[in-house]
Every structure is written in structure tokens, then in C-alpha cells.
Design a protein around this motif. Structure first.
Motif, short mmCIF file in Angstrom:
data_model
loop_
_atom_site.label_atom_id
_atom_site.label_comp_id
_atom_site.label_asym_id
_atom_site.label_seq_id
_atom_site.Cartn_x
_atom_site.Cartn_y
_atom_site.Cartn_z
N VAL A 217 0.81 -1.22 0.00
CA VAL A 217 0.00 0.00 0.00
C VAL A 217 0.84 1.27 0.00
O VAL A 217 0.31 2.36 0.08
CB VAL A 217 -0.96 0.02 1.21
N ALA A 218 2.17 1.13 -0.11
CA ALA A 218 3.04 2.30 -0.05
C ALA A 218 2.81 3.23 -1.23
O ALA A 218 2.95 4.45 -1.10
CB ALA A 218 4.50 1.85 0.02
N GLN A 219 2.47 2.69 -2.40
CA GLN A 219 2.30 3.52 -3.59
C GLN A 219 0.95 4.23 -3.61
O GLN A 219 0.85 5.38 -4.06
CB GLN A 219 2.44 2.65 -4.85
N THR A 220 -0.08 3.57 -3.16
CA THR A 220 -1.44 4.12 -3.28
C THR A 220 -2.03 4.58 -1.96
O THR A 220 -3.02 5.33 -1.96
CB THR A 220 -2.37 3.06 -3.88
N GLY A 221 -1.46 4.14 -0.82
CA GLY A 221 -2.06 4.47 0.47
C GLY A 221 -3.26 3.58 0.76
O GLY A 221 -3.69 2.77 -0.07
N CYS A 222 -3.84 3.73 1.92
CA CYS A 222 -5.03 2.97 2.29
C CYS A 222 -5.68 3.61 3.52
O CYS A 222 -5.08 4.48 4.17
CB CYS A 222 -4.71 1.50 2.57
N ILE A 223 -6.90 3.18 3.82
CA ILE A 223 -7.64 3.67 4.98
C ILE A 223 -7.83 2.50 5.95
O ILE A 223 -8.39 1.46 5.56
CB ILE A 223 -9.00 4.26 4.57
N ILE A 224 -7.39 2.67 7.17
CA ILE A 224 -7.48 1.63 8.19
C ILE A 224 -8.31 2.15 9.36
O ILE A 224 -8.00 3.23 9.91
CB ILE A 224 -6.08 1.20 8.69
N ALA A 225 -9.35 1.39 9.73
CA ALA A 225 -10.18 1.75 10.89
C ALA A 225 -9.73 0.92 12.09
O ALA A 225 -9.63 -0.31 12.00
CB ALA A 225 -11.65 1.50 10.60
N VAL A 226 -9.45 1.60 13.19
CA VAL A 226 -9.05 0.94 14.44
C VAL A 226 -10.13 1.28 15.47
O VAL A 226 -10.29 2.44 15.86
CB VAL A 226 -7.68 1.43 14.93
N ASN A 227 -10.88 0.26 15.87
CA ASN A 227 -12.01 0.49 16.76
C ASN A 227 -11.80 -0.22 18.09
O ASN A 227 -11.50 -1.41 18.14
CB ASN A 227 -13.32 0.02 16.13
N PHE A 228 -11.94 0.53 19.18
CA PHE A 228 -11.95 -0.03 20.53
C PHE A 228 -13.42 -0.10 20.97
O PHE A 228 -14.04 0.95 21.19
CB PHE A 228 -11.15 0.84 21.49
N PHE A 229 -13.95 -1.32 21.08
CA PHE A 229 -15.35 -1.47 21.46
C PHE A 229 -15.44 -2.01 22.89
O PHE A 229 -14.88 -3.06 23.21
CB PHE A 229 -16.10 -2.41 20.52
N TRP A 230 -16.16 -1.27 23.73
CA TRP A 230 -16.28 -1.60 25.14
C TRP A 230 -17.66 -2.19 25.41
O TRP A 230 -18.67 -1.62 25.00
CB TRP A 230 -16.08 -0.36 26.01
N SER A 231 -17.69 -3.31 26.11
CA SER A 231 -18.94 -3.88 26.62
C SER A 231 -18.72 -4.14 28.10
O SER A 231 -18.21 -5.19 28.51
CB SER A 231 -19.29 -5.17 25.87
N CYS A 232 -19.09 -3.16 28.91
CA CYS A 232 -18.70 -3.14 30.32
C CYS A 232 -19.90 -3.41 31.22
O CYS A 232 -20.87 -2.66 31.21
CB CYS A 232 -18.10 -1.78 30.68
N ASP A 233 -19.81 -4.50 32.00
CA ASP A 233 -20.78 -4.77 33.05
C ASP A 233 -20.15 -4.31 34.37
O ASP A 233 -19.28 -4.98 34.92
CB ASP A 233 -21.13 -6.25 33.10
N LEU A 234 -20.59 -3.17 34.85
CA LEU A 234 -19.99 -2.55 36.03
C LEU A 234 -20.77 -2.85 37.30
O LEU A 234 -20.64 -2.14 38.30
CB LEU A 234 -19.90 -1.04 35.82
N SER A 235 -21.57 -3.92 37.28
CA SER A 235 -22.38 -4.27 38.46
C SER A 235 -21.51 -4.80 39.59
O SER A 235 -21.75 -4.49 40.76
CB SER A 235 -23.43 -5.31 38.08
N TRP A 236 -20.50 -5.61 39.24
CA TRP A 236 -19.73 -6.27 40.28
C TRP A 236 -18.26 -5.87 40.26
O TRP A 236 -17.52 -6.17 41.19
CB TRP A 236 -19.82 -7.80 40.10
N ARG A 237 -17.78 -5.21 39.20
CA ARG A 237 -16.38 -4.84 39.12
C ARG A 237 -16.27 -3.46 38.50
O ARG A 237 -17.13 -3.02 37.76
CB ARG A 237 -15.57 -5.86 38.32
N SER A 238 -15.15 -2.80 38.79
CA SER A 238 -14.98 -1.42 38.34
C SER A 238 -14.11 -1.30 37.10
O SER A 238 -14.11 -0.26 36.45
CB SER A 238 -14.36 -0.57 39.46
N ASP A 239 -13.33 -2.36 36.76
CA ASP A 239 -12.45 -2.26 35.60
C ASP A 239 -13.12 -2.88 34.38
O ASP A 239 -14.02 -3.70 34.49
CB ASP A 239 -11.10 -2.93 35.89
#
Length: 299
Positions: A217-239
Motif C-alpha cells: 500500500v506504499a504507492q497508493t495508500g489505504c484507509i485503516i479503521a481501528v475500533n476499541f469497542f467496550w462492553s462493560c458490566d460494572l455491576s460487580w467490578r470497576s475495571d
């Protein structure tokens, strides 16, 4: 007069065995069991409707550390972070240049517009040129998508080498204001992965779906999506820790940024046109926070 003994009234049902109610009981308790299991497994465990849910407010910071070179370390130009990354500060990710094409001293004139070239015959404001393309008024010599493989004479083409050792430092976090004041940062929990905090460009591209190689991709470039998806159950823990998803979005079309800088010398206006091909990283942090609440449980 002797009394007459009346015959006993015989109930015909007395001689018929009563049907057992066991099947009806089985049906009843079977339905009750199914309802209880549906509530526990589907409603509570899978759908989480016993919890209060809130979309998170995410934030990301992307830093870049590294250098690039043309030809070689000793006989070429050197490019540092301000040269390779444009713009320097971008809230949603980063752009890393892998190839640059520059045309200096463009002047206003009549030539082929290679951003949108048209074949002859031409319209009212254009004339047919020697290459059977329409020539219009604009900045000449023209630099555009149509002649990037064969830039005009005098164009400077620079291939950036050495990005294999460049490092990205991605910090992602999220908060759920209605659930708590804690702002969760990826990689802060014990035994969590911190690869994204110190990852080379090839390593990040390897995580993409499908995997991408830097040299491809050095010649043409590209688009990269980096997604951090959180699914947090905070009922019993804080982290809480997110899931990392990396995906290529451009479908092979590449990515380029176009820049221009004008100047006037002795009353003559000229322009420097620059095409910058590279990696466009779009980084995002999003997710859902949950906490057990009496109101949805009752509902």
C-alpha cells in the motif's frame, strides 16, 4: 303397610375412572419452566435487560514516533514526524505519508485538467489538445489522479522508506457518566493487552481484516479503521477492557491528501502542488456500559 325400600340412585360416573390430571400439571410446570429459563437466559444473560444501559463517551489519542528516508539513510532525504504526519494533531486518528509527488512553480494557463480529464470534442470553455484531451484554464502543468502514474516533466517523486520501524502509540478510553465517574483506559487492568500502546506500523496492518502489508500500500495508500469497542458490566467490578478491531475500509482504492501553497514573485503568482499518499488511520472508542438496576428487573 310395610315400607318400600327406595332404590339407591346410581351415578353413572361412579363407574368410570377419573382422568388423571398429571398431564395438565406437566404442561403447566413445563410452561412455567420455559418462562423462567427465558427470563434468566435470554432477558437477563443475553439481552441484559435487568441492567441500566448507557452509551459511552470515548476518547482516543494517537502518537507517532519514527523516521522515514528516501533511497537510503545516508544518500537520501530524512523525514521526521512533522513531515510524515499531516495534520500534526488529528482527534480521530493519524495520517502517515508513504509517497509524495510534488510539482513546483505551477502557473495559470491552459492545459489538460488531470483531476477530471475529458476527451474531445470539448465544451464551450475548452479546446481540443494534441493528446485528444480537452484543455481548460487552470494551474499548469496539471497534477491530478489521471496522471499520477506518469507525472508531468519536472515533478519530484519521493518514496518513503524505513516506516517498518515506526511506532504508533494509541491511547483509548471511555466513560459512562450516569453509571460512575470512572474513566476507563484501555490496558490499565491487570493482565490486559497493551500491544496498542507500543505497536509498529507493520504489526497494526497485520491485525487488519484482511491483513495488509506495508509494501503493498506504499504507492497508493489505504484507509485503516481501528475500533476499541467496550462492553462493560460494572455491576460487580470497576475495571473494563475493550475488544480491538482493525479493518481496511478503502477496498483497494487507496488514499491521498492534496495540498497547495501559493506565492507571488515579481507580480507572477505560482503554486506548489503536493500529492501525499499514505496510511489514513481512523481510531474510534465506543461502547455500552451496564449496571444492575431494580427498575428494569421489575419491568
Amino acid at each position: 303397610m310395610a315400607g318400600t325400600e327406595m332404590q339407591r340412585v346410581v351415578d353413572e360416573d361412579d363407574d368410570i375412572p377419573r382422568r388423571s390430571d398429571a398431564n395438565l400439571g406437566y404442561l403447566y410446570w413445563g410452561i412455567v419452566t420455559i418462562v423462567v429459563l427465558y427470563i434468566q437466559i435470554v432477558v437477563f444473560h443475553i439481552e441484559g435487560r435487568h441492567t441500566f444501559q448507557e452509551p459511552g463517551l470515548g476518547a482516543v489519542i494517537t502518537k507517532f514516533k519514527g523516521k522515514g528516508f528516501t533511497k537510503g539513510v545516508l544518500d537520501g532525504k530524512a523525514f521526521d514526524a512533522p513531515d510524515l504526519r499531516y495534520p500534526i494533531i488529528e482527534p480521530s486518528g493519524a495520517f502517515l505519508m508513504t509517497r509524495r509527488v510534488t510539482v513546483k512553480d505551477q502557473k495559470m494557463g491552459t492545459c489538460i485538467d488531470w483531476d477530471s480529464p475529458e476527451r474531445c470534442p470539448c465544451g464551450e470553455h475548452a479546446t481540443c489538445g494534441p493528446e485528444n484531451f480537452c484543455e481548460v484554464k487552470g494551474w499548469c502543468p496539471s497534477l491530478g489522479d489521471g496522471n499520477m502514474e506518469h507525472p508531468p516533466q519536472g515533478a519530484e517523486v519521493e518514496e518513503i522508506l524505513g516506516l517498518e520501524d515506526a511506532v504508533l502509540m494509541i491511547v483509548a478510553g471511555i466513560g459512562f457518566p450516569s453509571i460512575g465517574q470512572t474513566f476507563h483506559v484501555a490496558g490499565s487492568s491487570p493482565d490486559s493487552s497493551t500491544l496498542h500502546k507500543h505497536i509498529t506500523v507493520p504489526q497494526l496492518l497485520e491485525l487488519a481484516d484482511p491483513p495488509v502489508k506495508l509494501e503493498d500500500v506504499a504507492q497508493t495508500g489505504c484507509i485503516i479503521a481501528v475500533n476499541f469497542f467496550w462492553s462493560c458490566d460494572l455491576s460487580w467490578r470497576s475495571d473494563c477492557e475493550p475488544q480491538l478491531s482493525v479493518k481496511r475500509l478503502d477496498a483497494g482504492t487507496g488514499f491521498v491528501q492534496k495540498r497547495a501553497k501559493k506565492k507571488t514573485t515579481n507580480g507572477v503568482e505560482t503554486r506548489e502542488a503536493v500529492y501525499m499518499y499514505g496510511l489514513r488511520l481512523i481510531v474510534d472508542s465506543s461502547g455500552i456500559g451496564r449496571q444492575i438496576s431494580l427498575v428494569p428487573i421489575v419491568i
